[in-house]
Design an enzyme around this catalytic site. Structure first.
Site, short mmCIF file in Angstrom:
data_model
loop_
_atom_site.label_atom_id
_atom_site.label_comp_id
_atom_site.label_asym_id
_atom_site.label_seq_id
_atom_site.Cartn_x
_atom_site.Cartn_y
_atom_site.Cartn_z
N LYS A 153 -72.97 57.97 8.89
CA LYS A 153 -73.82 57.48 7.66
C LYS A 153 -75.14 58.08 7.75
CE LYS A 153 -76.72 54.98 6.97
NZ LYS A 153 -78.04 55.34 6.21
N GLY A 173 -75.60 56.52 2.59
CA GLY A 173 -76.19 54.94 1.98
C GLY A 173 -77.32 54.68 2.64
N ASP A 174 -77.55 53.45 2.89
CA ASP A 174 -78.80 52.99 3.12
C ASP A 174 -78.50 51.90 4.45
OD1 ASP A 174 -77.76 50.65 1.83
OD2 ASP A 174 -78.94 50.77 0.08
N GLY A 211 -75.15 51.02 6.79
CA GLY A 211 -75.31 51.27 8.04
C GLY A 211 -74.73 50.12 8.82
N GLU A 259 -81.18 57.08 20.15
CA GLU A 259 -82.18 58.06 20.33
C GLU A 259 -83.26 57.78 19.39
OE1 GLU A 259 -81.68 60.66 22.38
OE2 GLU A 259 -79.80 61.38 22.65
N CYS A 316 -89.04 64.23 16.37
CA CYS A 316 -89.17 63.25 17.57
C CYS A 316 -89.77 63.74 18.96
CB CYS A 316 -87.77 62.62 17.84
SG CYS A 316 -86.34 63.81 18.03
N GLU A 320 -95.84 56.36 17.44
CA GLU A 320 -95.32 57.46 16.91
C GLU A 320 -95.92 57.62 15.31
OE1 GLU A 320 -91.39 57.66 15.97
OE2 GLU A 320 -91.29 59.53 16.94
#
Ligand code: NAD
Length: 479
Positions: free
Chosen positions: A175, A206-207, A211, A249, A286, A386
């Site tokens: 996804k 998709g969104d 998910g 992750e 990241c 972050e």
């Protein structure tokens, strides 16, 4: 079908076939440099996910029973197919993400090739059977994997998961992120071209709803997720209901430490490397080095150098070959980055360079000025959260022990860097930092080294041998 990089057909790849998803309205994918529409992606429905997972489940017995050398041949062919399309893939990812084209070619399009080729090689090194006393211990695939990926290095993040899971003998439903989903369809076309058995790889753009349907599907055995900590927490809660294995992750707030023994020459190299890392892909990386921890007595000199380096950074149209810094992914991300900068100043950080300024030559697109902030200490949010934008936070240390303390004073533990004159000493310092990866004196990214986080940066490792291990479980036969 993807020639020119424009897709308008809400495509999903299920059971070996590309088809339009018609259950839900499609998702407009926007170019962050022009604000124009790149294409229309599918918003995969629960029905699409169900068909994809059932196809993956049906394909699992035969795929997992194939000799590993045959699975490796398919992986190599997928890598070769990606290699042939590198130019198209780079152009499409530049349109979707805003990564400067030269960087897209070098990283966005090249890493997925390496991911598949590396997995093909290291799959042959896995110890599939070991003897432990009277037991024969078998390494067996987990089953059907749901892979949920972000938009920043979209095809690499898909390739890292798919290559390792397929090498292990798992089948996969991917996804991709709704912000940059179209590049994944190249992989679908290549899978069709090389005759990958239907159902082994399925892609349902998709969104969040797509998910969640994937995470909760009863036939999904494991979920591999890369994305934000908030989504990671939600996914691990949903997966725990079954329960099913998760690999997470998540983000990072990685520190570069300049040790007290550094010469001016080393300092210059460290700052150049850190600025590049921090600004790469507009800071949407990241493992970006977004904290710079330097000896207190060097602060003024460091700020001067860092400011000069940022001043020279070519910002602009990602298609211009000279551009090194493009826009951030979306209007929402733009507002979020500026919000972080504003709070930093309210919290007592000094704005040294950049901030809410605009570039007069860029009238469209979500361009954030590269920004340097000097934080009084690591308690304020700019030193902890972050940002995912081109923002460097500089902190002063009072000796190398203090530098280690500051580097570890973070919820995250994904990456980092240590610079100094004595490499062995730098390695000793790096051993004290709780982080999944640390580069010593400019050590380069290694796509076969284990990649992943400690602390709130998640758990599990990707890439190389370690990546394949994540998709295996053991079975022991006592004789
Ligand atoms: P995100 O968490 O918003 O989305 C990631 C993916 O999860 C997308 O595909 C999204 O559609 C999906 N998703 C969102 N909510 C979901 C839900 N409730 N259930 C299932 N799926 C859901 O993250 P993002 O904005 O795409 O990516 C940025 C974040 O990813 C940053 O925090 C960054 O640090 C992190 N990241 C981490 C790594 C790493 O390897 N550690 C690599 C790249 C990015």
């Amino acid at each position: 079908m993807l020639t020119g990089g424009y897709v308008h057909d809400r495509l999903v790849y299920i059971d070996g076939a590309l088809a339009s998803s018609r259950d839900r309205a499609g998702i407009e994918v926007l170019n962050p440099a022009t604000e124009g529409v790149v294409g229309i992606a599918a918003a995969g429905s629960a029905g699409d996910v169900d068909r994809a997972v059932r196809a993956a489940s049906a394909a699992f017995p035969a795929w997992s029973a194939l000799p590993v050398s045959e699975r490796a041949n398919y992986l190599r062919a997928l890598g070769d197919g990606l290699e042939k399309r590198r130019a198209d893939i780079a152009a499409l990812i530049t349109a979707e993400v805003g990564t400067p084209l030269a960087v897209s070619e070098r990283i966005q399009a090249a890493l997925p090739v390496a991911d598949f080729h590396n997995a093909a090689d290291v799959a042959l090194e896995v110890e599939w059977e070991t003897e432990v006393g009277n037991s024969l211990v078998l390494a067996e695939p987990l089953g059907v994997v749901g892979a949920i990926t972000p938009w920043n290095y979209p095809l690499h993040q898909i390739a890292a998961k798919v290559s390792a899971a397929l090498a292990a003998g798992c089948t996969v439903v991917v996804k991709p992120s709704e912000l940059a989903p179209l590049n994944a369809l190249h992989l679908a076309e290549i899978a069709e071209d090389i005759g990958l058995p239907p159902g082994v790889l399925n892609i349902v753009p998709g969104d969040m709803l797509t998910g969640e349907s994937l995470v909760e599907h009863e036939l999904v055995d494991a979920v591999s997720f890369t994305g934000s900590p908030a989504t990671g927490r939600r996914i691990s809660r949903l997966a725990a209901r079954a329960p099913k294995r998760t690999l997470l992750e998540l983000g990072g707030k990685s520190a570069c430490i300049l040790l007290t023994d550094s010469t001016v020459d080393t300092e210059r190299k460290a700052l150049t490397d850190t600025v590049q890392s921090c600004l790469r892909n507009s800071g949407q990386t990241c493992i970006a080095l977004s904290r710079l921890v330097v000896p207190r007595e060097r602060i003024d000199a460091v700020l001067e150098t860092v400011t000069a380096l940022m001043d020279e950074y070519p910002v602009g149209d990602p298609l211009d070959p000279g551009t090194k810094l493009g826009p951030v992914i979306s209007q929402q991300q733009y507002a979020s980055v500026l919000g972080h900068i504003e709070s930093a100043v309210n919290d007592g950080a000094r704005l040294v360079y950049g901030g809410a300024e605009r570039f007069p030559h860029l009238t469209r697109g979500y361009y954030v000025y590269p920004t340097v902030l000097l934080a009084p200490d690591s308690s304020i949010s700019i030193a902890r959260e972050e940002v995912f934008g081109p923002v460097l936070t500089v902190l002063a240390h009072d000796g190398d022990d203090d530098a280690v303390r500051i580097a570890n004073d973070s919820d995250y533990g994904l990456s980092g860097a240590v610079w100094g004159e004595d490499r062995d000493y730098a390695v000793a310092v790096a051993r004290r930092i709780r982080s999944g990866q640390i580069d010593i004196c400019g050590g380069r990214f290694n796509p076969r080294a284990p990649f992943g986080g400690m602390k709130r940066s998640g758990y599990g490792r990707e890439l190389g041998r370690y990546g394949i291990d994540e998709y295996l479980q053991t079975k022991s036969l006592q004789r």
